[in-house]
Design a protein around this motif. Structure first.
Motif, mmCIF file in Angstrom:
data_model
loop_
_atom_site.group_PDB
_atom_site.id
_atom_site.type_symbol
_atom_site.label_atom_id
_atom_site.label_comp_id
_atom_site.label_asym_id
_atom_site.label_seq_id
_atom_site.Cartn_x
_atom_site.Cartn_y
_atom_site.Cartn_z
ATOM 1 N N GLY A 1 0.808 -1.222 0.000
ATOM 2 C CA GLY A 1 0.000 0.000 0.000
ATOM 3 C C GLY A 1 0.837 1.266 0.000
ATOM 4 N N PHE A 2 2.174 1.127 -0.128
ATOM 5 C CA PHE A 2 3.029 2.315 -0.106
ATOM 6 C C PHE A 2 3.619 2.582 -1.488
ATOM 7 N N LEU A 3 2.898 2.139 -2.517
ATOM 8 C CA LEU A 3 3.397 2.347 -3.881
ATOM 9 C C LEU A 3 2.956 3.713 -4.401
ATOM 10 N N ARG A 4 3.575 4.122 -5.528
ATOM 11 C CA ARG A 4 3.238 5.426 -6.096
ATOM 12 C C ARG A 4 1.895 5.367 -6.820
ATOM 13 N N LYS A 5 1.449 6.525 -7.279
ATOM 14 C CA LYS A 5 0.112 6.596 -7.882
ATOM 15 C C LYS A 5 -0.019 5.617 -9.061
ATOM 16 N N ASP A 6 -1.043 4.817 -9.071
ATOM 17 C CA ASP A 6 -1.363 3.848 -10.141
ATOM 18 C C ASP A 6 -0.293 2.783 -10.360
ATOM 19 N N GLU A 7 0.702 2.724 -9.476
ATOM 20 C CA GLU A 7 1.839 1.840 -9.741
ATOM 21 C C GLU A 7 1.439 0.357 -9.753
ATOM 22 N N ALA A 8 0.655 -0.057 -8.762
ATOM 23 C CA ALA A 8 0.312 -1.482 -8.678
ATOM 24 C C ALA A 8 -0.411 -1.921 -9.957
ATOM 25 N N GLU A 9 -1.389 -1.127 -10.418
ATOM 26 C CA GLU A 9 -2.157 -1.501 -11.606
ATOM 27 C C GLU A 9 -1.247 -1.602 -12.831
ATOM 28 N N ARG A 10 -0.368 -0.582 -12.983
ATOM 29 C CA ARG A 10 0.488 -0.565 -14.175
ATOM 30 C C ARG A 10 1.453 -1.738 -14.184
ATOM 31 N N VAL A 11 2.025 -2.011 -13.014
ATOM 32 C CA VAL A 11 3.003 -3.084 -12.927
ATOM 33 C C VAL A 11 2.320 -4.433 -13.194
#
Ligand code: XMP
Length: 516
Positions: free
Chosen positions: A258-268
């Motif tokens: 939960g400490f990722l940057r904006k939209d990072e989880a989805e993009r990755v």
């Protein structure tokens, strides 16, 4: 790794210099294999590697002080070409009967040296008579060993280079591996090719082929592999590489703290899908937030996050069944930093040191002999998109160490939005690829402002952009003021709760790149 193409490369013996890794990288830039061993490596171990040349690095100690690291004189006296740099030069002088003494002033930083062209030493090929070099030493070589030729001296009259036995032994008081040294690359190239006779045969394309064959041999036809993906370059490259051999015997786990940057989880995750990786997205934001409730100490935050991360990963890995191998994206600097002699152990790296002692799986670490820039170069060979490979480094604990003070969902969202604006402005200005890291930090400081006719009492965002070669040292980037001004206006205007933007212009040292 089983392949034996590493013989015929350059071996670097490490006396603890901060530049040792840089020497190895420079040699690999010539497509010649280089490896670092601690300075106390045995002659047997060194001979087994069959290097064509040995470089003795610099180091923080004094050859004439107590506890001076030494080496077996046979390494210098044997037939292999040797290049000594700084401490390495002084050690050669001392070992072969010369003398080293404390200089009057020492020499630090950019220094002018003059070469004596009449000596005809190969290390001077193509180097003009006077150049600027990077010095960092207190001691100096006073008397040369019998038979040595003085090749250069600095303005203070100190010996800056000598050679012996034709070109077999070369010693430089300055650091050819450091960018500031003019003709440093040329000198290293002369040592590697003209003196040692190495061939440029360390090709990354070949490395991929050989490594795939090695992985096939290691995991056989049936072993299962489990891998923790972080969204970073190293774990992604390692996973794609192994997936080429393991196919659906590779299970990837993406623990989302939960400490990722904006939209990072989805993009990755989209990219992982495009790369045909089977990934389990473990959403653990709530567990991390609960564990960190009320915590503001940087060290404790890091420890809590690290321990919980390993626990959740273990739980998920167990659910994946009977994997025999744990795949990790450990790279060469992690291996070196985790247990070297020469100087002091620098730090225990999470990848290497943070595993549970009762772990039943064996480690699979296909990248452990590569530097970061080499990992990035392998990415395109595996069809990993270049925009992903060029992303700025991001700390494992993520925004949790950039959100100072209390960690709440609202404050993390504030930081995420501000960070996305700053980075998008940097990208629009075409500066992203030339910067090592650019990001925002949310400070634990509120300040008074005015919006319309009303008093505000908002959060403070700090902008940070640094240049660096390897994150060991860093310089603040002088961003165009228009960019800073635009980012500040947008952050205050578009991100709720922010009332002030400041700029961090500190280098490393004295600061670190991250704030916690
Ligand atoms: P510092 O703040 O020590 O950071 O100057 C040096 C580099 O390391 C990154 N960094 C980390 N990377 N796990 C990581 O994988 C971590 O816990 C961590 N802490 C810092 C930082 O972003 C910088 O590139």
């Amino acid at each position: 790794m089983k392949h034996d193409d590493k013989s015929g490369g350059i071996l670097i013996l490490d006396f603890g210099s901060q530049y040792t890794q840089l020497i190895a990288r420079r040699v690999r830039e010539f497509e010649v294999y280089s490896e670092i061993l601690p300075c106390n490596a045995s002659v047997g171990k060194i001979e087994a590697l069959r290097p064509k040349g040995i470089i003795l690095s610099g180091g923080p100690r004094s050859t004439v002080g107590p506890d001076a690291p030494d080496i077996d004189p046979a390494i210098i006296k044997g037939g292999i070409p040797v290049l000594g740099i700084c401490y390495g030069m002084q050690l050669i002088a001392k070992t072969l009967g010369g003398s080293v003494e404390k200089g009057r002033l020492g020499e630090y930083g950019r220094t002018r040296v003059k070469f004596d062209a009449s000596r005809g030493a190969k290390i001077m090929n193509g180097v003009p008579g006077a150049i600027d070099v990077w010095m960092s030493h207190w001691d100096e070589v006073r008397e040369l060993p019998v038979g040595a030729l003085r090749l250069a001296e600095s303005e203070s009259g100190a010996c800056a280079a000598f050679s012996m036995e034709g070109d077999r032994i070369t010693a430089l008081q300055f650091h050819p591996e450091v960018e500031t040294t003019q003709y440093g690359r040329e000198m290293l190239s002369s040592f590697v090719f003209d003196i040692c006779g190495c061939s440029a045969n360390w090709k990354l394309g070949d490395w991929v082929e050989r490594t795939l064959a090695d992985i096939k041999e290691q995991i056989g036809e049936a072993d299962r592999v489990v891998c923790g993906l972080s969204g970073g370059v190293d774990s992604t490259v390692a996973a794609v590489l192994v997936s080429k051999v393991a196919g659906d015997r590779l299970d990837c786990i993406f623990v989302d703290h939960g400490f990722l940057r904006k939209d990072e989880a989805e993009r990755v995750l989209e990219m992982y899908e495009a790369l045909n990786l089977r990934v389990r997205h473990v959403r653990a934001e709530d567990r991390f937030m609960d564990a960190l409730a009320g915590e503001t100490s940087p060290e404790r935050k890091r420890k809590i996050i690290g321990a919980l991360f390993v626990r959740i990963f273990e739980e998920s890995a167990r659910a994946s069944g009977d994997a025999k191998w744990l795949l990790q994206g450990t790279i060469y600097p992690d291996v070196i930093e985790s247990g070297f002699v020469g100087g002091d152990v620098i730090k225990s790296h999470h990848n290497v040191g943070g595993l549970p002692s009762d772990m039943k799986m064996s480690l699979l670490e296909p990248l452990r002999e590569l530097f970061k820039d080499e990992v990035r170069k392998i990415g395109p060979l595996l069809d990993i998109p270049s925009h992903f490979l060029k992303r700025h480094p991001f700390p494992g604990p993520g925004l949790a160490v950039r959100c100072l003070g209390s960690l709440t969902k609202e404050r993390l969202d504030t930081l995420r939005e501000a960070d996305a604006i700053f980075v998008s402005e940097i990208k629009s200005a075409g500066l992203y690829d030339s910067i090592w890291q650019a990001f925002c930090v949310l400070l634990p400081v509120r300040s008074v402002g005015v919006a319309g006719d009303a008093r505000t009492y908002g959060e403070t965002v700090a902008l940070r952009a640094v240049k660096s070669l390897d994150a060991m040292t860093a310089e603040s980037v002088r961003l165009p003021w228009d960019l800073v001004d635009r980012a500040a206006k947008r952050i205050c205007g578009e991100v709720p709760h922010v009332g002030r933007v400041v700029m961090d212009v500190t280098g490393k040292p004295p600061a670190t790149i991250e704030w916690e």
